[in-house]
Motif scaffolding. Sequence first.
Motif, PDB file in Angstrom:
ATOM      1  N   LEU A   1      11.621 -11.100 -10.568  1.00 52.80           N
ATOM      2  CA  LEU A   1      11.317 -10.084  -9.556  1.00 52.80           C
ATOM      3  C   LEU A   1      11.464  -8.686 -10.138  1.00 52.80           C
ATOM      4  CD1 LEU A   1      10.660  -9.226  -6.661  1.00 52.80           C
ATOM      5  CD2 LEU A   1      13.096  -9.486  -6.122  1.00 52.80           C
ATOM      6  N   ALA A   2      12.515  -8.446 -10.888  1.00 54.88           N
ATOM      7  CA  ALA A   2      12.730  -7.123 -11.486  1.00 54.88           C
ATOM      8  C   ALA A   2      11.616  -6.775 -12.469  1.00 54.88           C
ATOM      9  CB  ALA A   2      14.088  -7.083 -12.188  1.00 54.88           C
ATOM     10  N   LEU A   3      11.192  -7.750 -13.268  1.00 57.46           N
ATOM     11  CA  LEU A   3      10.127  -7.497 -14.242  1.00 57.46           C
ATOM     12  C   LEU A   3       8.815  -7.154 -13.552  1.00 57.46           C
ATOM     13  CD1 LEU A   3      10.788 -10.429 -16.755  1.00 57.46           C
ATOM     14  CD2 LEU A   3      11.362  -8.018 -17.100  1.00 57.46           C
ATOM     15  N   SER A   4       8.522  -7.817 -12.456  1.00 58.57           N
ATOM     16  CA  SER A   4       7.221  -7.661 -11.798  1.00 58.57           C
ATOM     17  C   SER A   4       7.195  -6.544 -10.764  1.00 58.57           C
ATOM     18  CB  SER A   4       6.831  -8.980 -11.105  1.00 58.57           C
ATOM     19  OG  SER A   4       7.707  -9.258 -10.014  1.00 58.57           O
ATOM     20  N   ALA A   5       8.323  -5.953 -10.429  1.00 62.40           N
ATOM     21  CA  ALA A   5       8.425  -5.031  -9.281  1.00 62.40           C
ATOM     22  C   ALA A   5       7.302  -3.993  -9.268  1.00 62.40           C
ATOM     23  CB  ALA A   5       9.780  -4.332  -9.306  1.00 62.40           C
ATOM     24  N   ASN A   6       6.597  -3.919  -8.135  1.00 63.25           N
ATOM     25  CA  ASN A   6       5.366  -3.120  -8.067  1.00 63.25           C
ATOM     26  C   ASN A   6       5.097  -2.658  -6.638  1.00 63.25           C
ATOM     27  OD1 ASN A   6       2.875  -2.013  -8.905  1.00 63.25           O
ATOM     28  ND2 ASN A   6       1.784  -3.930  -8.534  1.00 63.25           N
ATOM     29  N   SER A   7       6.176  -2.316  -5.915  1.00 63.33           N
ATOM     30  CA  SER A   7       5.984  -1.917  -4.513  1.00 63.33           C
ATOM     31  C   SER A   7       7.045  -0.918  -4.066  1.00 63.33           C
ATOM     32  CB  SER A   7       6.002  -3.151  -3.604  1.00 63.33           C
ATOM     33  OG  SER A   7       7.081  -4.016  -3.928  1.00 63.33           O
ATOM     34  N   PRO A   8       7.050   0.297  -4.652  1.00 63.47           N
ATOM     35  CA  PRO A   8       8.080   1.276  -4.280  1.00 63.47           C
ATOM     36  C   PRO A   8       7.766   2.049  -2.999  1.00 63.47           C
ATOM     37  CG  PRO A   8       6.698   2.157  -6.026  1.00 63.47           C
ATOM     38  CD  PRO A   8       6.247   0.747  -5.790  1.00 63.47           C
ATOM     39  N   PHE A   9       6.488   2.019  -2.561  1.00 66.30           N
ATOM     40  CA  PHE A   9       6.089   2.810  -1.386  1.00 66.30           C
ATOM     41  C   PHE A   9       5.734   1.891  -0.230  1.00 66.30           C
ATOM     42  CE2 PHE A   9       5.185   5.470  -5.075  1.00 66.30           C
ATOM     43  CZ  PHE A   9       5.797   6.662  -4.711  1.00 66.30           C
ATOM     44  N   TRP A  10       6.012   2.385   0.979  1.00 73.32           N
ATOM     45  CA  TRP A  10       5.736   1.610   2.187  1.00 73.32           C
ATOM     46  C   TRP A  10       5.405   2.581   3.316  1.00 73.32           C
ATOM     47  CZ3 TRP A  10       4.751  -3.225   3.617  1.00 73.32           C
ATOM     48  CH2 TRP A  10       4.919  -3.606   4.951  1.00 73.32           C
ATOM     49  N   GLN A  11       4.235   2.428   3.892  1.00 74.09           N
ATOM     50  CA  GLN A  11       3.784   3.262   5.008  1.00 74.09           C
ATOM     51  C   GLN A  11       3.938   4.751   4.704  1.00 74.09           C
ATOM     52  OE1 GLN A  11       1.886   2.184   7.037  1.00 74.09           O
ATOM     53  NE2 GLN A  11       2.524   0.399   8.185  1.00 74.09           N
TER      54      GLN A  11
ATOM     55  N   SER B   1       0.834  -1.197   0.000  1.00 75.68           N
ATOM     56  CA  SER B   1       0.000   0.000   0.000  1.00 75.68           C
ATOM     57  C   SER B   1       0.868   1.247   0.000  1.00 75.68           C
ATOM     58  CB  SER B   1      -0.904   0.014   1.231  1.00 75.68           C
ATOM     59  OG  SER B   1      -1.549   1.279   1.363  1.00 75.68           O
ATOM     60  N   PRO B   2       0.631   2.184  -0.924  1.00 77.96           N
ATOM     61  CA  PRO B   2       1.348   3.457  -0.857  1.00 77.96           C
ATOM     62  C   PRO B   2       0.981   4.265   0.394  1.00 77.96           C
ATOM     63  CG  PRO B   2       0.450   3.098  -3.056  1.00 77.96           C
ATOM     64  CD  PRO B   2      -0.165   2.065  -2.164  1.00 77.96           C
ATOM     65  N   LEU B   3      -0.261   4.138   0.840  1.00 82.22           N
ATOM     66  CA  LEU B   3      -0.740   4.893   1.998  1.00 82.22           C
ATOM     67  C   LEU B   3      -0.459   4.133   3.287  1.00 82.22           C
ATOM     68  CD1 LEU B   3      -4.096   5.988   0.394  1.00 82.22           C
ATOM     69  CD2 LEU B   3      -2.361   7.572   1.241  1.00 82.22           C
TER      70      LEU B   3
ATOM     71  N   GLN C   1       5.811   6.384   2.442  1.00 84.76           N
ATOM     72  CA  GLN C   1       7.053   6.979   1.969  1.00 84.76           C
ATOM     73  C   GLN C   1       7.682   6.147   0.850  1.00 84.76           C
ATOM     74  OE1 GLN C   1      10.072   7.230   4.994  1.00 84.76           O
ATOM     75  NE2 GLN C   1       9.756   5.147   5.713  1.00 84.76           N
ATOM     76  N   ASP C   2       8.464   6.834   0.039  1.00 87.60           N
ATOM     77  CA  ASP C   2       9.201   6.165  -1.028  1.00 87.60           C
ATOM     78  C   ASP C   2      10.380   5.423  -0.398  1.00 87.60           C
ATOM     79  OD1 ASP C   2      10.772   5.445  -3.254  1.00 87.60           O
ATOM     80  OD2 ASP C   2      10.083   7.191  -4.380  1.00 87.60           O
ATOM     81  N   THR C   3      10.472   4.129  -0.690  1.00 85.31           N
ATOM     82  CA  THR C   3      11.498   3.297  -0.060  1.00 85.31           C
ATOM     83  C   THR C   3      12.835   3.339  -0.795  1.00 85.31           C
ATOM     84  OG1 THR C   3      10.921   1.359  -1.400  1.00 85.31           O
ATOM     85  CG2 THR C   3       9.697   1.690   0.665  1.00 85.31           C
TER      86      THR C   3
END
Length: 364
Positions: free
Chosen positions: A151-161, A91-93, A163-165
């Motif tokens: 994993l690199a092709l599918s990567a879809n989770s740059p945000f955590w709680q 979740s980005p939020l 903030q940008d990780t």
Amino acid sequence: MRSVGVEEELLLVDRESGEPRALSTAVMAMASRDGGPDDAFEAELHRQQLEFATSPQEGMDDLAREIVQWRKEAAQHAEALGGAVAALATSPLPVSPDVGTGPRYQWLEEQFGLTTQEQLTCGCHVHVFVESDEEGVAVLNRIRPWLSVLLALSANSPFWQGQDTDYHSYRSRVWGRWPSAGPVELFDDAAAYHEQTRAMVATGTLLDKGMVYFDARLSDTYPTVEVRIADVCLEPSVTVLLAMLVRGLVETAARQWRAGEAPEPHSVSLLRLACWRAARSGLEDRLVHPLSMEPAPARSVAEALFDHVRPALEDSGDVETARSLLDRLLRDGNGARVQRAVFERGGSLREIVDECVRRTARGV
């Protein structure tokens, strides 16, 4: 031709706020009342997520239709409850996840504490038929170096709680907190694999074999190799590409085994580094090349994967579609790139969720 099945975990969010919302029980009840298959959707560790599994399919057009169908049905049921579904791996939020009430989930929370509470992450698992456990373990040995590319092709989770990780797949970093997660060593044969998993459960750390969270494993339920490393893909077309590539990897590995070709002897330490780099870089920077274990541009590593499985793709009739889908992915970017593009245009985290909800249920 080997059959392929896909399991996708979807994030349930509030339609107005975009925040994750605990709707899984209500969505499954609504799906059952509407006459859908009783096992079409399943609850997951947290009540803000929902899983579906496709039927085993040999044709990729059939698999694509089923992925879109279940995504759309999940979206319709969630909408009727004031929610929406998003193929987001995190979740980005900010969110305070609700652990499910089942005895398995309660045991996990009691044993693993904060690790369990933080595991609101959504992955994509691809099952490919194998003829025996011996073939399956031979496949696991030979696909190990290539999993980080998936994993690199599918990567879809740059945000955590909120903030940008600075990662492209932060889900994989969170998932790696489980003690049984990640790459594994080479196994001499199926007996050695089963002895390893038995010994892991016997430590008392794992509840059962279902908690053997290898990046790829033998399914305990189906005659398949289950590749579990990927983020849930934002676009259904990327899920289809992933399924094609995984089937190609399995078939290529099985052919190598039958031909007497030895697997690459890379250590678990090197494979962990390759997976970390894939999570950090996605498709935007350098990856670790699966053969040389040295840095190389992401595009060239993706092309190496395609070349590796090309003969199998040609034999299954998938090569042209896979080529087109990979070209589109390399041009337009994965889910992590889409999310960051919205944010960099001045969009809010809420607007990222909106965009991902829109993309989740569209066609292939």
